[in-house]
Design an enzyme around this catalytic site. Structure first.
Site, short mmCIF file in Angstrom:
data_model
loop_
_atom_site.label_atom_id
_atom_site.label_comp_id
_atom_site.label_asym_id
_atom_site.label_seq_id
_atom_site.Cartn_x
_atom_site.Cartn_y
_atom_site.Cartn_z
N LYS A 190 0.89 -1.17 0.00
CA LYS A 190 0.00 0.00 0.00
C LYS A 190 0.92 1.21 0.00
CE LYS A 190 -2.02 3.01 1.81
NZ LYS A 190 -1.83 4.42 1.39
N GLY A 243 6.36 4.88 8.55
CA GLY A 243 5.50 6.06 8.52
C GLY A 243 5.50 6.75 9.87
N THR A 245 4.47 7.98 13.73
CA THR A 245 4.21 7.29 15.00
C THR A 245 2.70 7.20 15.24
OG1 THR A 245 6.34 7.98 15.87
CG2 THR A 245 4.67 7.39 17.49
N GLY A 248 1.50 4.33 13.33
CA GLY A 248 2.06 3.13 13.99
C GLY A 248 1.20 2.68 15.17
N GLU A 265 8.63 1.21 11.57
CA GLU A 265 9.71 2.20 11.44
C GLU A 265 9.05 3.56 11.47
OE1 GLU A 265 12.71 1.51 11.59
OE2 GLU A 265 12.81 -0.61 11.07
N CYS A 299 13.27 10.44 7.97
CA CYS A 299 12.97 10.05 9.35
C CYS A 299 14.17 10.28 10.25
CB CYS A 299 12.56 8.59 9.38
SG CYS A 299 13.75 7.53 8.56
N GLU A 399 8.51 16.41 15.46
CA GLU A 399 9.14 16.09 14.18
C GLU A 399 8.60 17.07 13.14
OE1 GLU A 399 7.91 12.45 12.14
OE2 GLU A 399 10.00 12.08 11.68
#
Ligand code: NAD
Length: 496
Positions: A190, A243, A245, A248, A265, A299, A399
C-alpha cells in the site's frame, strides 16, 4: 513548465489503472481516484485509483493463493535468482523510475537516481542472497526418557502488508519486498496516496523478473481506506510499516485483534552533537546533509543540532552561509539542489512549525519563508536555521519533516546526553569529536537505534535500522529484518 518524459507519461495516461492484483492492472471498483500532483508546480499531472476494502480483500486473497500454490515452495535458489533479476531490472530502468519518483516526491533527479534507486537495487541484491542462507538449528535436548533429535525450520509467515510513506517510496518497497520474498512470503504493497507511481512500475518489473503473478500486489489508495483495510484484514500475517508514530499506534491497535506480526519504522527528532574538538568542516557538512537531504523529509533528519559554545558562532555562520546558497527548483531542472516538499499539506505543516518557532522566541538565522517568483505555485520552503531554541519549544520537540534546523548550545557531555535523550523519539543520533574515548562513551549512552560517529545519514543493507522508544518496533535491513519475516518451527524426532 517541465516536460514529462514519454517513458513516464504512460503512468499518467488517465486510465487510473494503478492497482496491480494477480499481475493485472485495474481501476478501483468504486471508480474513485486520487489526483497526482507535481509538487514542483502544484499541477495535477494524472490520477490513480483509490482502492479500498474490496481491492485489499482481492489482493490478500490472490497473494494467499500465490503463497500456497507457488512461492512458499519455490526453491530458495530460484527465489534468489528472481530477486537478483528484479535488482537488474530496477537498475536498467533506473532513469525512468527516478523520473517518476522525482515527479511524485519532488526531490532532485540526481538524488532519486544516486540515492533512492542506487540503494533500491543494492538492497534487493542483499536480500536475494539471504534466500539461500536461511537455516534452522539442531538443539542438544535432554529428554527425561529416551532420546530425541530436534531441529528448527524458519518458515515464511504468509501474506505481508507493506505500508509505505512518501519520502522514499521505491527504496522502502525494496526494504520490505526483498526480505519478504527471500523468505517465501507474498506481499500486498500500500503505497502512500501522495506517491504511488513507482509502486506500479515496480510491480510490473517483478513480473518481468519472472516472479509469479500474485506474489507482489499493489493497492493504491488512502490510508484511512486501503491502509486501514490491510491492517484490519485477518488474512495478513505481518505488517511491515514505515511512517508516522500516529499511524504506527493505529497499527498496533488493529493487530491486537488479528495478531499479525509488526515491524514499525516510525518518526524521529534526532540529535546531532558537535564537540569543540571535532573536525568542524566535516561536522558542518554532516549537519547540512543531515537536515537538508530530501528537503528534510527524512525520518533520520538531524533536526536538533547541539553545538558547544566554543565553536557555536563559527558553526552556525558556516551552516547559514551554505544553506542560503542552496539552489531551490523543480526536481527535474538540472541545476536544482533542493526540491519542493511533497504536498501542500506538508508545506502547511512545516510553515506552521516555523511560525511557532518565531512566536515562541527562537531566532531565524536564515530562511523561514516560502520562495516567491516562479517557484511560488510549488510547495517550496527555504532552508531554515533557528538559534536561541529552548528545549520545550515545539520546534525542539516535534518532528518537522522539512528543511528546518534547530541549533542549541551545551556545556557538558553529561548534559548534552541527557538533553539528546529527552525525547519520546529515538531513531538515530550523531556525534562529532576526535576524542576516541568520548565518541564511544557517548555512543553507548545515546538512546537511538543508530549512532553515527563523525558521519551522518549513512546506511547499508547489511546493518539493522530502526528505532528506540516511539521511533518503532523491530528493524529493517540486516539479518534481523530477514528473520522478522519468518516464524520458527521446532521439529521433534523420537529416536527411541
Ligand atoms: P503516515 O503515517 O501518514 O503514512 C504512512 C503510510 O501509512 C501511508 O501509506 C498512509 O496512507 C498509510 N496510512 C495512513 N493511515 C493509515 C491507517 N489508518 N491504516 C493503515 N495505513 C495508514 O506517514 P507519512 O506522512 O507518509 O510519512 C512521514 C512519516 O514517516 C514521518 O513521521 C517519518 O518520520 C516516518 N518515516 C520513518 C522512517 C523510518 O525508517 N523510521 C522512514 C521514513 C519515514
Amino acid at each position: 513548465m517541465v516536460e514529462i518524459p514519454p517513458a513516464v507519461a504512460k503512468f499518467l495516461d488517465g486510465t487510473h489503472q494503478s492497482i496491480v492484483i494477480g499481475g493485472e492492472r485495474r481501476e478501483a471498483r468504486s471508480g474513485n481516484t486520487i489526483d497526482v500532483r507535481d509538487p514542483g508546480t502544484g499541477e495535477v499531472i494524472g490520477r490513480i485509483a483509490a482502492g479500498g476494502p474490496d481491492e485489499i480483500d482481492l489482493a490478500v486473497g490472490d497473494a494467499r493463493r500465490a503463497f500456497e500454490e507457488e512461492w512458499r515452495d519455490t526453491k530458495p535458489a530460484a527465489r534468489e535468482r528472481a530477486l537478483l533479476t528484479l535488482a537488474d531490472l530496477v537498475e536498467a530502468n533506473a532513469e525512468e523510475l527516478a523520473t517518476l519518483e522525482t515527479l511524485d516526491v519532488g526531490k532532485p533527479l540526481t538524488e532519486s537516481l544516486y540515492v533512492d534507486l542506487h540503494y533500491a537495487a543494492t538492497s534487493l541484491r542483499y536480500f536475494a542472497g539471504w534466500a539461500t542462507k536461511i537455516s534452522g538449528d539442531v538443539h542438544p535436548v535432554s529428554p527425561p526418557v529416551g532420546d530425541a533429535f530436534v531441529y528448527t525450520r524458519r518458515e515464511p509467515l504468509g501474506v505481508v502488508g507493506a505500508i509505505v510513506p512518501w519520502n522514499y517510496p521505491m527504496l522502502f518497497y525494496t526494504w520490505k519486498v526483498g526480505p519478504a520474498l527471500a523468505t517465501g512470503n507474498t506481499v500486498v504493497i500500500k503505497p502512500s496516496e501522495f506517491t504511488s507511481l513507482t509502486a506500479i512500475r515496480f510491480a510490473e518489473l517483478a513480473l518481468e523478473a519472472g516472479i509469479p503473478p500474485g506474489v507482489v500486489n499493489v493497492v493504491t489508495g488512502y490510508g484511512a481506506e486501503a491502509g486501514q483495510a490491510i491492517i484490519d484484514h485477518p488474512g495478513i500475517a505481518k505488517i511491515s510499516f514505515t511512517g508516522s508514530t500516529a499511524t504506527g499506534r493505529k497499527i498496533l491497535a488493529a493487530t491486537a485483534n488479528t495478531m499479525a506480526k509488526v515491524t514499525l519504522e516510525l518518526g524521529g527528532k534526532s540529535a546531532n552533537i558537535i564537540f569543540p574538538d571535532a573536525d568542524l568542516d566535516a561536522a558542518v557538512q554532516g549537519a547540512l546533509f543531515g537536515i537538508f537531504l530530501n528537503q528534510g523529509q527524512v525520518c533520520a533528519a538531524g533536526s536538533r543540532l547541539f553545538v558547544h559554545p566554543a565553536v557555536h558562532k563559527e558553526v552556525v555562520e558556516a551552516i547559514a552561509q551554505e544553506a542560503e546558497a542552496i539552489v531551490l527548483g523543480h526536481g527535474l531542472a538540472p541545476d536544482t539542489q533542493m526540491g519542493p516538499l511533497v504536498s501542500d499539506v506538508q508545506l502547511a505543516r512545516v510553515a506552521g512549525l516555523v511560525d511557532s518557532g518565531r512566536q515562541q522566541g527562537a531566532t531565524v538565522v536564515c530562511g523561514g519563508e516560502r520562495p516567491g517568483g516562479d517557484l511560488a505555485p510549488g510547495y517550496f520552503m527555504q532552508p531554515t536555521v533557528f538559534t536561541d531554541v529552548k528545549d520545550d519549544m515545539r520546534i525542539a520537540r516535534e518532528e518537522i519533516f522539512g528543511p528546518v534546523l534547530s541549533v542549541f548550545s551545551f556545556d557538558e557531555e553529561d548534559e548534552v546526553i541527557a538533553r539528546a535523550n529527552a525525547s519520546r523519539y529515538g531513531l538515530v543520533a550523531a556525534v562529532w569529536t576526535n576524542d576516541l574515548k568520548r565518541a564511544h562513551r557517548v555512543a553507548a549512552q545515546l538512546e537511538a537505534g543508530t549512532v553515527w560517529l563523525n558521519a551522518y545519514n549513512v546506511l547499508d543493507p547489511t546493518t539493522p535500522f530502526g528505532g528506540y522508544k516511539d521511533s518503532g518496533i523491530g528493524r529493517d535491513l540486516g539479518l534481523e529484518a530477514v528473520h522478522s519475516f519468518t516464524q520458527t518451527k521446532s521439529v521433534w524426532v523420537n529416536l527411541d
